[in-house]
Design an enzyme around this catalytic site. Structure first.
Site, PDB file in Angstrom:
ATOM      1  N   SER A 114       0.838  -1.192   0.000  1.00  0.00           N
ATOM      2  CA  SER A 114       0.000   0.000   0.000  1.00  0.00           C
ATOM      3  C   SER A 114       0.873   1.242   0.000  1.00  0.00           C
ATOM      4  CB  SER A 114      -0.902   0.023   1.235  1.00  0.00           C
ATOM      5  OG  SER A 114      -1.444   1.323   1.391  1.00  0.00           O
ATOM      6  N   MET A 157      -9.289   7.797  -0.382  1.00  0.00           N
ATOM      7  CA  MET A 157     -10.183   8.157   0.731  1.00  0.00           C
ATOM      8  C   MET A 157     -10.747   9.556   0.516  1.00  0.00           C
ATOM      9  SD  MET A 157      -7.945   6.747   3.918  1.00  0.00           S
ATOM     10  CE  MET A 157      -7.015   5.208   3.806  1.00  0.00           C
ATOM     11  N   ASP A 209      -6.402  -6.831   4.119  1.00  0.00           N
ATOM     12  CA  ASP A 209      -5.847  -5.469   4.145  1.00  0.00           C
ATOM     13  C   ASP A 209      -5.975  -4.854   5.536  1.00  0.00           C
ATOM     14  OD1 ASP A 209      -5.095  -2.868   3.582  1.00  0.00           O
ATOM     15  OD2 ASP A 209      -6.808  -2.417   2.286  1.00  0.00           O
ATOM     16  N   HIS A 224      -1.012  -1.329  -4.308  1.00  0.00           N
ATOM     17  CA  HIS A 224      -2.301  -1.052  -3.670  1.00  0.00           C
ATOM     18  C   HIS A 224      -2.447   0.449  -3.441  1.00  0.00           C
ATOM     19  CE1 HIS A 224      -5.814  -2.322  -1.260  1.00  0.00           C
ATOM     20  NE2 HIS A 224      -5.496  -1.332  -0.434  1.00  0.00           N
ATOM     21  N   MET A 259     -11.164  -6.298   5.046  1.00  0.00           N
ATOM     22  CA  MET A 259     -10.454  -5.325   5.880  1.00  0.00           C
ATOM     23  C   MET A 259     -10.210  -5.927   7.259  1.00  0.00           C
ATOM     24  SD  MET A 259     -10.060  -2.572   4.038  1.00  0.00           S
ATOM     25  CE  MET A 259      -9.275  -1.725   5.380  1.00  0.00           C
ATOM     26  N   HIS A 274      -8.252   0.722  -4.215  1.00  0.00           N
ATOM     27  CA  HIS A 274      -9.222   0.489  -3.133  1.00  0.00           C
ATOM     28  C   HIS A 274      -9.957   1.795  -2.858  1.00  0.00           C
ATOM     29  CE1 HIS A 274      -9.667  -0.651   1.443  1.00  0.00           C
ATOM     30  NE2 HIS A 274     -10.829  -0.548   0.819  1.00  0.00           N
ATOM     31  N   ASP A 298      -4.816   3.377  -1.976  1.00  0.00           N
ATOM     32  CA  ASP A 298      -5.945   3.665  -1.086  1.00  0.00           C
ATOM     33  C   ASP A 298      -6.492   5.059  -1.369  1.00  0.00           C
ATOM     34  OD1 ASP A 298      -6.172   1.328   0.668  1.00  0.00           O
ATOM     35  OD2 ASP A 298      -4.131   1.830   1.263  1.00  0.00           O
ATOM     36  N   MET A 356     -12.371   4.069  -1.031  1.00  0.00           N
ATOM     37  CA  MET A 356     -13.122   4.299   0.209  1.00  0.00           C
ATOM     38  C   MET A 356     -13.797   5.651   0.059  1.00  0.00           C
ATOM     39  SD  MET A 356     -10.132   2.806   2.667  1.00  0.00           S
ATOM     40  CE  MET A 356      -8.917   2.918   1.356  1.00  0.00           C
TER      41      MET A 356
HETATM   42  C1  DX5 Z   1      -6.607   1.316   5.386  1.00  0.00           C
HETATM   43  C2  DX5 Z   1      -6.042   0.920   4.057  1.00  0.00           C
HETATM   44  C3  DX5 Z   1      -4.899  -0.054   4.099  1.00  0.00           C
HETATM   45  C4  DX5 Z   1      -3.716   0.400   4.882  1.00  0.00           C
HETATM   46  C5  DX5 Z   1      -2.763  -0.736   5.113  1.00  0.00           C
HETATM   47  O1  DX5 Z   1      -7.803   1.976   5.195  1.00  0.00           O
HETATM   48  O2  DX5 Z   1      -7.049   0.302   3.280  1.00  0.00           O
HETATM   49  O3  DX5 Z   1      -4.524  -0.391   2.785  1.00  0.00           O
HETATM   50  O4  DX5 Z   1      -3.036   1.453   4.286  1.00  0.00           O
HETATM   51  O5  DX5 Z   1      -1.707  -0.251   5.872  1.00  0.00           O
HETATM   52  P1  DX5 Z   1      -1.090  -1.094   7.058  1.00  0.00           P
HETATM   53  O6  DX5 Z   1      -0.451  -2.280   6.464  1.00  0.00           O
HETATM   54  O7  DX5 Z   1      -0.126  -0.127   7.648  1.00  0.00           O
HETATM   55  O8  DX5 Z   1      -2.205  -1.449   8.006  1.00  0.00           O
HETATM   56 ZN    ZN Z   2      -6.551  -0.589   1.256  1.00  0.00          ZN
END
Ligand code: DX5
Ligand code: ZN
Length: 220
Positions: A10, A39, A177, A35, A139, A68, A37, A70
């Site tokens: 990520s 948000m 994840d 990956h 998750m 991903h 993320d 969110m």
């Molecule tokens: C959280 C994200 C994850 C996160 C994983 O909302 O979806 O992808 O960044 O990071 P670690 O491995 O640090 O938990």
């Molecule tokens: Zn993620």
């Protein structure tokens, strides 16, 4: 136990001031996917990056962009993320009023579809969609931030989902994840996950030795 394991680092834990070289380093270090993320400060209490940033890093690697989302409502942005270069688009069922329609929107862009379940989200939310999708993202922390503690209670749900996929003989990946480290990664694999996402472990352990950290996560 689930055959070939893929590692999807990520970039949330990367240094955003040099995101391009971080992505190149991940490819060199043996990452299978990248990956990403996304948000929106609304579906989750944090803000990250959007399609423009993805578009800028797209030419730097051929690795699969595992995006991903969110964000809510998710439908309006699918086209933008697909054109920016996403290979897989994963959404949360709570972020749409019509899961089947969102699946169709993603497929219409010729992009693979994933659905993500938050730690408390029930298997029933995706059960009837399994045959239409490519990936389930489980998750193991509340979405929003990297560096949180793994929630072992999601392992049971992982087993149930892997069981349903095998029972129906479907070709669906199970990705996990959140809070994945050298110790719990084998439990996630044993429960049926075949793709591991990791931010902090890959970027921070062993003084940030990406190659070593990816290898340990893959082989432990
Ligand atoms: C959280 C994200 C994850 C996160 C994983 O909302 O979806 O992808 O960044 O990071 P670690 O491995 O640090 O938990
Ligand atoms: Zn993620």
């Amino acid at each position: 136990m689930s055959g070939l394991i893929k590692i999807s680092p990520s970039i949330l834990s990367a240094d955003f001031s040099k995101l391009g070289s971080e992505v190149i380093s991940l490819e060199k270090a043996g990452a299978d996917y990248i990956h990403i993320d996304v948000m929106d400060g609304h579906f989750v209490p944090n803000l990250t990056i959007g399609p423009e940033v993805i578009k800028k890093i797209r030419p730097l690697t051929k690795k699969v962009f595992d995006v991903h989302l969110m964000i809510s409502p998710v439908d309006n942005f699918i086209k933008d993320f697909a054109s920016a270069g996403a290979d897989i688009i994963t959404f949360h069922p709570e972020a749409t009023s019509n899961v089947s329609q969102t699946i169709k929107l993603i497929k219409d862009q010729n992009v693979k579809v994933g659905i993500s379940l938050k730690p408390k989200s029930k298997v029933e939310l995706i059960k009837n969609h399994l045959s239409q999708i490519d990936l389930v993202l489980i998750m193991s922390v509340e979405p929003g931030f990297g560096g949180q503690k793994f929630m072992p209670e999601v392992l049971e749900k992982t087993k149930v989902i892997r069981g349903l996929i095998n029972e129906k003989k479907l070709n669906v990946d199970v990705e996990i994840d959140g809070g994945i480290n050298f110790e719990n990664c084998s439990k996630a694999k044993d429960a049926g996950a075949n793709i591991l996402v990791s931010g902090s472990t890959i970027f921070k352990e062993n003084k940030g030795d990406l190659k070593k950290n990816i290898e340990i996560l893959r082989n432990n």
